[in-house]
Design a protein around this motif. Structure first.
Motif, PDB file in Angstrom:
ATOM      1  N   SER A  41     -14.187  90.513  55.464  1.00  0.00           N
ATOM      2  CA  SER A  41     -13.749  90.382  56.847  1.00  0.00           C
ATOM      3  C   SER A  41     -12.892  91.567  57.235  1.00  0.00           C
ATOM      4  CB  SER A  41     -12.980  89.075  57.041  1.00  0.00           C
ATOM      5  OG  SER A  41     -11.809  89.057  56.263  1.00  0.00           O
ATOM      6  N   PHE A  42     -12.873  91.853  58.538  1.00  0.00           N
ATOM      7  CA  PHE A  42     -12.026  92.919  59.051  1.00  0.00           C
ATOM      8  C   PHE A  42     -11.803  92.727  60.536  1.00  0.00           C
ATOM      9  CE2 PHE A  42     -16.403  94.237  58.764  1.00  0.00           C
ATOM     10  CZ  PHE A  42     -16.686  95.001  59.888  1.00  0.00           C
ATOM     11  N   GLY A  43     -10.702  93.316  61.020  1.00  0.00           N
ATOM     12  CA  GLY A  43     -10.345  93.196  62.426  1.00  0.00           C
ATOM     13  C   GLY A  43      -9.005  92.511  62.593  1.00  0.00           C
ATOM     14  N   HIS A  44      -8.863  91.826  63.715  1.00  0.00           N
ATOM     15  CA  HIS A  44      -7.615  91.141  64.068  1.00  0.00           C
ATOM     16  C   HIS A  44      -7.496  89.861  63.249  1.00  0.00           C
ATOM     17  CE1 HIS A  44      -4.163  90.302  66.460  1.00  0.00           C
ATOM     18  NE2 HIS A  44      -4.722  89.437  67.287  1.00  0.00           N
ATOM     19  N   GLY A  45      -6.377  89.683  62.554  1.00  0.00           N
ATOM     20  CA  GLY A  45      -6.203  88.546  61.647  1.00  0.00           C
ATOM     21  C   GLY A  45      -5.521  87.338  62.242  1.00  0.00           C
ATOM     22  N   ARG A  46      -5.388  87.296  63.544  1.00  0.00           N
ATOM     23  CA  ARG A  46      -4.680  86.189  64.211  1.00  0.00           C
ATOM     24  C   ARG A  46      -5.146  84.827  63.704  1.00  0.00           C
ATOM     25  NH1 ARG A  46      -4.830  84.962  70.694  1.00  0.00           N
ATOM     26  NH2 ARG A  46      -4.187  82.792  70.505  1.00  0.00           N
ATOM     27  N   ASP A  47      -4.212  83.942  63.494  1.00  0.00           N
ATOM     28  CA  ASP A  47      -4.461  82.551  63.102  1.00  0.00           C
ATOM     29  C   ASP A  47      -5.209  82.411  61.784  1.00  0.00           C
ATOM     30  OD1 ASP A  47      -3.192  81.473  65.387  1.00  0.00           O
ATOM     31  OD2 ASP A  47      -5.008  81.769  66.569  1.00  0.00           O
ATOM     32  N   GLY A  48      -5.215  83.461  60.965  1.00  0.00           N
ATOM     33  CA  GLY A  48      -5.885  83.380  59.671  1.00  0.00           C
ATOM     34  C   GLY A  48      -7.388  83.496  59.739  1.00  0.00           C
ATOM     35  N   CYS A  49      -7.934  84.004  60.850  1.00  0.00           N
ATOM     36  CA  CYS A  49      -9.396  84.041  61.028  1.00  0.00           C
ATOM     37  C   CYS A  49     -10.104  84.986  60.066  1.00  0.00           C
ATOM     38  CB  CYS A  49      -9.760  84.373  62.472  1.00  0.00           C
ATOM     39  SG  CYS A  49      -9.319  86.034  63.007  1.00  0.00           S
ATOM     40  N   LEU A  50      -9.358  85.813  59.321  1.00  0.00           N
ATOM     41  CA  LEU A  50      -9.986  86.689  58.331  1.00  0.00           C
ATOM     42  C   LEU A  50     -10.103  86.021  56.963  1.00  0.00           C
ATOM     43  CD1 LEU A  50      -8.391  90.152  59.200  1.00  0.00           C
ATOM     44  CD2 LEU A  50     -10.567  89.176  59.986  1.00  0.00           C
ATOM     45  N   GLY A  51      -9.385  84.909  56.750  1.00  0.00           N
ATOM     46  CA  GLY A  51      -9.517  84.148  55.520  1.00  0.00           C
ATOM     47  C   GLY A  51      -8.736  84.660  54.327  1.00  0.00           C
ATOM     48  N   HIS A  52      -7.750  85.522  54.562  1.00  0.00           N
ATOM     49  CA  HIS A  52      -6.987  86.099  53.452  1.00  0.00           C
ATOM     50  C   HIS A  52      -5.652  85.407  53.210  1.00  0.00           C
ATOM     51  CE1 HIS A  52      -9.933  89.236  53.088  1.00  0.00           C
ATOM     52  NE2 HIS A  52      -9.834  89.463  54.381  1.00  0.00           N
ATOM     53  N   GLY A  53      -5.429  84.261  53.837  1.00  0.00           N
ATOM     54  CA  GLY A  53      -4.199  83.528  53.614  1.00  0.00           C
ATOM     55  C   GLY A  53      -3.022  84.039  54.411  1.00  0.00           C
ATOM     56  N   ASP A  54      -3.290  84.912  55.385  1.00  0.00           N
ATOM     57  CA  ASP A  54      -2.232  85.442  56.234  1.00  0.00           C
ATOM     58  C   ASP A  54      -2.826  85.744  57.610  1.00  0.00           C
ATOM     59  OD1 ASP A  54      -3.504  88.044  56.214  1.00  0.00           O
ATOM     60  OD2 ASP A  54      -2.547  88.448  54.290  1.00  0.00           O
ATOM     61  N   ALA A  55      -2.017  86.300  58.487  1.00  0.00           N
ATOM     62  CA  ALA A  55      -2.488  86.648  59.830  1.00  0.00           C
ATOM     63  C   ALA A  55      -2.483  88.161  60.038  1.00  0.00           C
ATOM     64  CB  ALA A  55      -1.617  85.962  60.885  1.00  0.00           C
ATOM     65  N   HIS A  56      -2.561  88.916  58.949  1.00  0.00           N
ATOM     66  CA  HIS A  56      -2.523  90.374  59.013  1.00  0.00           C
ATOM     67  C   HIS A  56      -3.882  90.931  59.407  1.00  0.00           C
ATOM     68  CE1 HIS A  56       1.315  90.790  56.529  1.00  0.00           C
ATOM     69  NE2 HIS A  56       1.075  89.503  56.654  1.00  0.00           N
ATOM     70  N   ASP A  57      -3.874  91.998  60.186  1.00  0.00           N
ATOM     71  CA  ASP A  57      -5.098  92.708  60.534  1.00  0.00           C
ATOM     72  C   ASP A  57      -5.600  93.477  59.309  1.00  0.00           C
ATOM     73  OD1 ASP A  57      -4.485  91.809  63.073  1.00  0.00           O
ATOM     74  OD2 ASP A  57      -4.018  93.793  63.879  1.00  0.00           O
ATOM     75  N   ARG A  58      -6.899  93.669  59.233  1.00  0.00           N
ATOM     76  CA  ARG A  58      -7.520  94.497  58.188  1.00  0.00           C
ATOM     77  C   ARG A  58      -8.386  95.532  58.906  1.00  0.00           C
ATOM     78  NH1 ARG A  58      -5.107  90.687  56.006  1.00  0.00           N
ATOM     79  NH2 ARG A  58      -5.026  90.221  53.803  1.00  0.00           N
ATOM     80  N   LEU A  59      -8.129  96.812  58.676  1.00  0.00           N
ATOM     81  CA  LEU A  59      -8.880  97.871  59.350  1.00  0.00           C
ATOM     82  C   LEU A  59     -10.184  98.208  58.655  1.00  0.00           C
ATOM     83  CD1 LEU A  59      -5.975 100.270  60.430  1.00  0.00           C
ATOM     84  CD2 LEU A  59      -7.154  98.513  61.780  1.00  0.00           C
ATOM     85  N   THR A  60     -10.345  97.749  57.424  1.00  0.00           N
ATOM     86  CA  THR A  60     -11.591  97.976  56.694  1.00  0.00           C
ATOM     87  C   THR A  60     -12.065  96.650  56.101  1.00  0.00           C
ATOM     88  OG1 THR A  60     -10.401  98.554  54.676  1.00  0.00           O
ATOM     89  CG2 THR A  60     -11.047 100.384  56.109  1.00  0.00           C
ATOM     90  N   PRO A  61     -13.354  96.512  55.860  1.00  0.00           N
ATOM     91  CA  PRO A  61     -13.868  95.267  55.266  1.00  0.00           C
ATOM     92  C   PRO A  61     -13.165  94.960  53.951  1.00  0.00           C
ATOM     93  CG  PRO A  61     -15.671  96.627  56.049  1.00  0.00           C
ATOM     94  CD  PRO A  61     -14.430  97.463  56.148  1.00  0.00           C
ATOM     95  N   THR A  62     -12.657  93.723  53.846  1.00  0.00           N
ATOM     96  CA  THR A  62     -11.921  93.272  52.676  1.00  0.00           C
ATOM     97  C   THR A  62     -12.537  91.966  52.194  1.00  0.00           C
ATOM     98  OG1 THR A  62      -9.905  94.261  53.595  1.00  0.00           O
ATOM     99  CG2 THR A  62      -9.626  92.648  51.819  1.00  0.00           C
ATOM    100  N   ARG A  63     -12.854  91.909  50.902  1.00  0.00           N
ATOM    101  CA  ARG A  63     -13.469  90.703  50.337  1.00  0.00           C
ATOM    102  C   ARG A  63     -12.506  89.522  50.440  1.00  0.00           C
ATOM    103  NH1 ARG A  63     -16.496  89.969  44.534  1.00  0.00           N
ATOM    104  NH2 ARG A  63     -16.914  87.765  44.825  1.00  0.00           N
ATOM    105  N   ILE A  64     -13.029  88.371  50.839  1.00  0.00           N
ATOM    106  CA  ILE A  64     -12.222  87.162  50.947  1.00  0.00           C
ATOM    107  C   ILE A  64     -12.162  86.511  49.569  1.00  0.00           C
ATOM    108  CG2 ILE A  64     -11.966  84.902  52.035  1.00  0.00           C
ATOM    109  CD1 ILE A  64     -13.513  86.004  54.440  1.00  0.00           C
ATOM    110  N   GLU A  65     -11.049  86.698  48.888  1.00  0.00           N
ATOM    111  CA  GLU A  65     -10.897  86.207  47.517  1.00  0.00           C
ATOM    112  C   GLU A  65     -10.894  84.679  47.448  1.00  0.00           C
ATOM    113  OE1 GLU A  65     -11.253  88.022  44.878  1.00  0.00           O
ATOM    114  OE2 GLU A  65     -11.385  89.843  46.101  1.00  0.00           O
ATOM    115  N   ALA A  66     -10.464  84.005  48.516  1.00  0.00           N
ATOM    116  CA  ALA A  66     -10.462  82.536  48.526  1.00  0.00           C
ATOM    117  C   ALA A  66     -11.873  81.971  48.443  1.00  0.00           C
ATOM    118  CB  ALA A  66      -9.759  82.012  49.775  1.00  0.00           C
ATOM    119  N   LEU A  67     -12.881  82.802  48.695  1.00  0.00           N
ATOM    120  CA  LEU A  67     -14.278  82.374  48.596  1.00  0.00           C
ATOM    121  C   LEU A  67     -14.950  82.887  47.320  1.00  0.00           C
ATOM    122  CD1 LEU A  67     -15.381  82.870  52.321  1.00  0.00           C
ATOM    123  CD2 LEU A  67     -15.016  80.689  51.122  1.00  0.00           C
ATOM    124  N   ALA A  68     -14.167  83.368  46.368  1.00  0.00           N
ATOM    125  CA  ALA A  68     -14.729  83.823  45.091  1.00  0.00           C
ATOM    126  C   ALA A  68     -15.467  82.649  44.451  1.00  0.00           C
ATOM    127  CB  ALA A  68     -13.628  84.322  44.167  1.00  0.00           C
ATOM    128  N   GLY A  69     -16.644  82.881  43.954  1.00  0.00           N
ATOM    129  CA  GLY A  69     -17.450  81.822  43.357  1.00  0.00           C
ATOM    130  C   GLY A  69     -18.367  81.130  44.347  1.00  0.00           C
TER     131      GLY A  69
END
Length: 141
Positions: A41-69
């Motif tokens: 996921s990447f982009g605006h992290g509002r409300d946790g919509c990127l799935g990384h456990g926070d509301a931080h923006d990501r400027l580059t695609p980042t693997r969602i570790e909570a979906l490992a497996g």
């Protein structure tokens, strides 16, 4: 990556060499399923919509570790909520849940966000529409 607007198509360099199976673009964030079924996921992290456990923006695609497996097959990106369907037909949702768009059983719609993906059953293996609320008929109780 940067936050500058782009007025012409350009390759996402962070995904160079990655086999991409599915992409979804929301109003302010994007989701990608790679050949191994991992979700980035990447982009605006509002409300946790990127799935990384926070509301931080990501400027580059980042693997969602909570979906490992989890082997994802489809993704849907709405305004500030996201949905992922895996190869077994389960649906994982995360992000804003002000109107119950995450499809999770609660006594009343939540007014807070959900930062971590959680699974629900699915009767189809696809997410549709531009917002997760349109995908909600795919959620089973």
């Amino acid at each position: 990556g940067d936050a500058a607007d782009a007025h012409a198509p350009a390759r996402v360099e962070a995904l160079q060499g990655v086999r991409v199976l599915h992409v979804a673009a929301g109003s302010a964030h994007s989701l990608v399923v790679d050949g191994a079924g991992a979700v980035h996921s990447f982009g605006h992290g509002r409300d946790g919509c990127l799935g990384h456990g926070d509301a931080h923006d990501r400027l580059t695609p980042t693997r969602i570790e909570a979906l490992a497996g989890v082997r994802a097959t489809r993704v849907s990106a709405g305004n500030f909520a996201s949905a992922v369907v895996d190869d077994e037909g389960s649906v994982y949702t995360f992000g804003a849940n002000e109107h119950g768009e995450l499809g999770r059983p609660t006594a009343s719609p939540s007014t807070h966000s959900e930062d971590e993906p959680a699974a629900a059953g699915a009767d189809e293996s696809g997410c549709g529409g531009s917002t997760p609320s349109r995908a909600s008929p795919h959620f089973a109780a």
